[in-house]
Structure formats: C-alpha cells, structure tokens
Motif scaffolding. Structure first.
Motif, PDB file in Angstrom:
ATOM      1  N   ARG A 165       0.878  -1.179   0.000  1.00 25.78           N
ATOM      2  CA  ARG A 165       0.000   0.000   0.000  1.00 25.78           C
ATOM      3  C   ARG A 165       0.911   1.223   0.000  1.00 25.78           C
ATOM      4  O   ARG A 165       1.691   1.449   0.928  1.00 25.78           O
ATOM      5  CB  ARG A 165      -0.885  -0.008   1.248  1.00 25.78           C
ATOM      6  CG  ARG A 165      -1.778   1.230   1.371  1.00 25.78           C
ATOM      7  CD  ARG A 165      -2.927   1.170   0.343  1.00 25.78           C
ATOM      8  NE  ARG A 165      -3.811   2.325   0.501  1.00 25.78           N
ATOM      9  CZ  ARG A 165      -3.851   3.358  -0.338  1.00 25.78           C
ATOM     10  NH1 ARG A 165      -3.048   3.389  -1.397  1.00 25.78           N
ATOM     11  NH2 ARG A 165      -4.684   4.344  -0.132  1.00 25.78           N
ATOM     12  N   ALA A 183       1.252   1.761  -9.794  1.00 22.39           N
ATOM     13  CA  ALA A 183      -0.100   1.195  -9.781  1.00 22.39           C
ATOM     14  C   ALA A 183      -0.185  -0.130 -10.518  1.00 22.39           C
ATOM     15  O   ALA A 183      -1.154  -0.886 -10.326  1.00 22.39           O
ATOM     16  CB  ALA A 183      -1.089   2.194 -10.380  1.00 22.39           C
ATOM     17  N   ASN A 187      -1.024  -1.008  -4.624  1.00 19.79           N
ATOM     18  CA  ASN A 187      -2.240  -0.235  -4.374  1.00 19.79           C
ATOM     19  C   ASN A 187      -1.812   1.192  -4.062  1.00 19.79           C
ATOM     20  O   ASN A 187      -1.220   1.457  -3.023  1.00 19.79           O
ATOM     21  CB  ASN A 187      -2.995  -0.851  -3.191  1.00 19.79           C
ATOM     22  CG  ASN A 187      -4.279  -0.104  -2.865  1.00 19.79           C
ATOM     23  OD1 ASN A 187      -4.677   0.815  -3.572  1.00 19.79           O
ATOM     24  ND2 ASN A 187      -4.926  -0.499  -1.778  1.00 19.79           N
ATOM     25  N   THR A 189      -2.260   5.505  -3.943  1.00 20.28           N
ATOM     26  CA  THR A 189      -3.048   6.731  -3.827  1.00 20.28           C
ATOM     27  C   THR A 189      -2.103   7.920  -3.934  1.00 20.28           C
ATOM     28  O   THR A 189      -0.978   7.868  -3.436  1.00 20.28           O
ATOM     29  CB  THR A 189      -3.787   6.800  -2.470  1.00 20.28           C
ATOM     30  OG1 THR A 189      -4.837   5.835  -2.459  1.00 20.28           O
ATOM     31  CG2 THR A 189      -4.384   8.180  -2.230  1.00 20.28           C
ATOM     32  N   GLN A 248      -7.627   3.077 -11.413  1.00 17.94           N
ATOM     33  CA  GLN A 248      -6.367   2.339 -11.370  1.00 17.94           C
ATOM     34  C   GLN A 248      -5.480   2.918 -10.272  1.00 17.94           C
ATOM     35  O   GLN A 248      -4.723   2.198  -9.616  1.00 17.94           O
ATOM     36  CB  GLN A 248      -5.669   2.418 -12.722  1.00 17.94           C
ATOM     37  CG  GLN A 248      -4.359   1.650 -12.800  1.00 17.94           C
ATOM     38  CD  GLN A 248      -3.687   1.765 -14.154  1.00 17.94           C
ATOM     39  OE1 GLN A 248      -4.239   2.364 -15.073  1.00 17.94           O
ATOM     40  NE2 GLN A 248      -2.499   1.190 -14.293  1.00 17.94           N
TER      41      GLN A 248
END
Length: 350
Positions: A165, A183, A187, A189, A248
C-alpha cells in the motif's frame, strides 16, 4: 590559485553549468567549470529508471545542438545523460571533475572559490549552477511514521513495492509518473493539496511544446505565470487522467498526520500504509555561499532574474522560475545562460 583575468567560475557541471559555460565561451570569457561528480552530466543518472522528458526532443536540446534521432520522441533519462556527455566534448573550457566547492568568498577585488581538496580559484565572476537534486524538499508532517518514507530522489523503480500500500505525495509530473507505474504492482493513492492540473500533451495535432514555443509562452516571466497558472501543470496524453477515472489509482486530499504505520485522513479516518513517497520537489543547494551573505534566511538566493542582488559578478542558473516557466529545464536554461552571461559581462566591464 588561478588568475582572475576574464575567467568566470561555474559551479556545477550539469545542464545548467554546461549552458553557462557555452554562453561564457561565446561571449569571449574563459569558463572554468567545477563539477563535484566524475562526469559533466549533473544529477540525471540518479533519477528514477523510467524517467522521460515531457518535452519532445526537437524542443529539448541546446541551441545548435539538437538531440539525435526522431525529433518527436520523448528522450529517456539515459539519452539525456549521453546528450550531456556529447555536449561537454564540444566545450572549449577548463573542466575540473571530482571537484566539490566548499566556499565562495569575495576579497573586494574578485571572488575566491575554494574546494574540498584545498584548491582556490580566483575569478571576476561566479555562476552558481549546482542544481537542487541533492537538496530534496521534505515537508513537515506531524506525527511519526514507522513505515518506509522516502523522497522521489531515492526512488528507482516499482519492483520492490509489489503488493504494498503506497501513497505518493505530490501533484506534479514526477508524482503522477511514479504513481502510475507503481499502480501496475501496488495499491497506490496520490495525496494532493489541490487536484492534479492536467494539460493536454497534444493539442491541434501538435505537442503542447510546439504551442509554447510558437506562441512564446515558455518565455513568460514568473509574475505573469502566477496569474495564469495555479499549481503545477501535468502534461498528459490521456494515460494519466484515464488511470484516475478508472480508479487504477486515485487522488485524495493530503492527509493530516502520521500515526505509527497509519495515515490520519482529513475526515479523521486512519489507514494503514506501507510506503510514503514524497514527490515534493527540491530547493537550491548553495551551502558554499553561506558565508558570503548572498542567501536569505531560508538558504535561497537573493537575485533578480538570476543576477545576485548582493554581489555584482555573482549569478545563478537552474533556479525554478528564474526567468520563465522553462528556466530549470533543458529547453530553457540556455536562454537564461545567455541572459546571465550578458549581464555579468556588462557588470564586469563596468
């Protein structure tokens, strides 16, 4: 100690230093180039593996020295390294590699540039072109984080982040490029202060840099740019914006604090994160000027359009938005170098 004469010492042998040396040579000055590394290629080899320029080759080279090959391609990191090495071979200048500058002094007559090997170079003028890669900006984020925290300067590729993450902090070109490739295996952001500002890479069948060049938008001064552009524009063919639309990867407001191995979000929720990558830019790296009185309290140069406000004969190259949007880029630094050297030459003659 070298004699001052009509010499100008240029600190830094990357793209900015080379541009300054070519401009000084063309102005009849004797450039003395001091580079801390073993090659005159600056920080390019240390950037992440997949880095490509966001400007096509035809708009990325120095005047009179185009990139070889397809002019419409986007050169890779390694192509830029090879390009800079070729440029240095054509430069008639005194070049010292493995020479790190530790201090610059002024004795009332000229500058004395001192190195870590105890050498001294005297010159009538000095151009600071040492870049900012060795001074990554690390924002102050409250709390403590026990996960992996790094700046994009230390990122190389996505392989080691597989299955993790990851949060990438930033909304600029490097942030989206790194987040997009991560990505594929993780995972991801993006944590942003404001939404990413996409600019179409292709408009009217031509790369945006054609329009920047043709309409001379690349030359707009920072005062004008600040009224037209808010945030950092990200050039996109649709790949990055579609990745966000398809989830995505996603972008969220910047988190408020660290909490051990969690991030605290703006809504108060906590989320476990393995890795945080800061794509938060760089700051000028000028520690050798600390004793000269040429910097402000934050260590930034006191200058106007690259010319020192404190010391005639002192100038800068490669400062972000020094004179225009493209100042610290391959496509723009040569223009700044010509301007800076012309101004230095006038001052030194006067």
């Amino acid at each position: 100690m070298t004699n001052a004469g009509n010499s100008v010492v240029i600190i830094g042998g990357g793209q900015s230093g080379l541009a300054g040396a070519f401009a000084a040579r063309d102005a009849g000055m004797r450039p003395v180039l001091l580079e801390a590394g073993d090659r005159t290629i600056g920080s390019w080899p240390a950037y992440y593996d997949s880095l490509t320029l966001f400007s096509p080759a035809r708009y990325s080279g120095f005047p009179g020295a185009p990139f070889p090959g397809d002019p419409d391609r986007y050169p890779t990191r390694d192509e830029v390294v090879a390009y800079l090495e070729r440029l240095s071979l054509d430069l008639d200048a005194e070049i010292h590699t493995r020479t790190r500058v530790t201090a610059v002094a002024h004795d009332g007559i000229g500058f004395i540039v001192r190195t870590d090997a105890g050498e001294e170079f005297r010159s009538a003028g000095v151009i600071c072109a040492s870049g900012s890669f060795t001074n990554p900006h690390i924002p102050a984020i409250p709390g403590t984080f026990d996960g992996q925290l790094l700046h994009v300067a230390d990122y190389r590729g996505p392989k080691q982040y597989a299955g993790r993450r990851v949060v990438v902090v930033g909304a600029g070109n490097s942030a989206i490029q790194v987040a997009y490739e991560l990505a594929e295996v993780a995972n991801v952001t993006m944590a942003v202060r404001r939404p990413i500002q996409f600019v179409p890479q292709i408009r009217g069948g031509r790369d945006m840099h054609y329009w920047l060049h043709t309409l001379r938008l690349d030359l707009l001064p920072p005062a004008v740019l600040s009224r037209l552009i808010h945030g950092t524009p990200v050039f996109d063919t649709g790949t990055y914006s579609n990745a966000l639309k398809s989830r995505q990867l996603d972008q969220r407001p910047m988190f408020t604090r660290f909490d051990v191995d969690h991030l605290v979000c703006t809504d108060g929720n906590r989320e476990h994160v393995d890795t945080v990558i800061l794509a938060t830019g760089y700051r000028p790296d000028l520690p050798y000027l600390d004793g000269l009185g040429a910097l402000d309290s934050a260590g930034l140069p006191l200058h106007s359009r690259g010319i020192s406000l404190t010391h005639p004969g002192l100038a800068y190259l490669g400062v972000e938005f020094q004179r225009s949007f493209s100042s610290n880029t391959l496509r723009g630094v040569a223009r700044d170098a010509k301007y800076v050297v012309k101004a230095l030459s006038k001052r030194l003659r006067g």
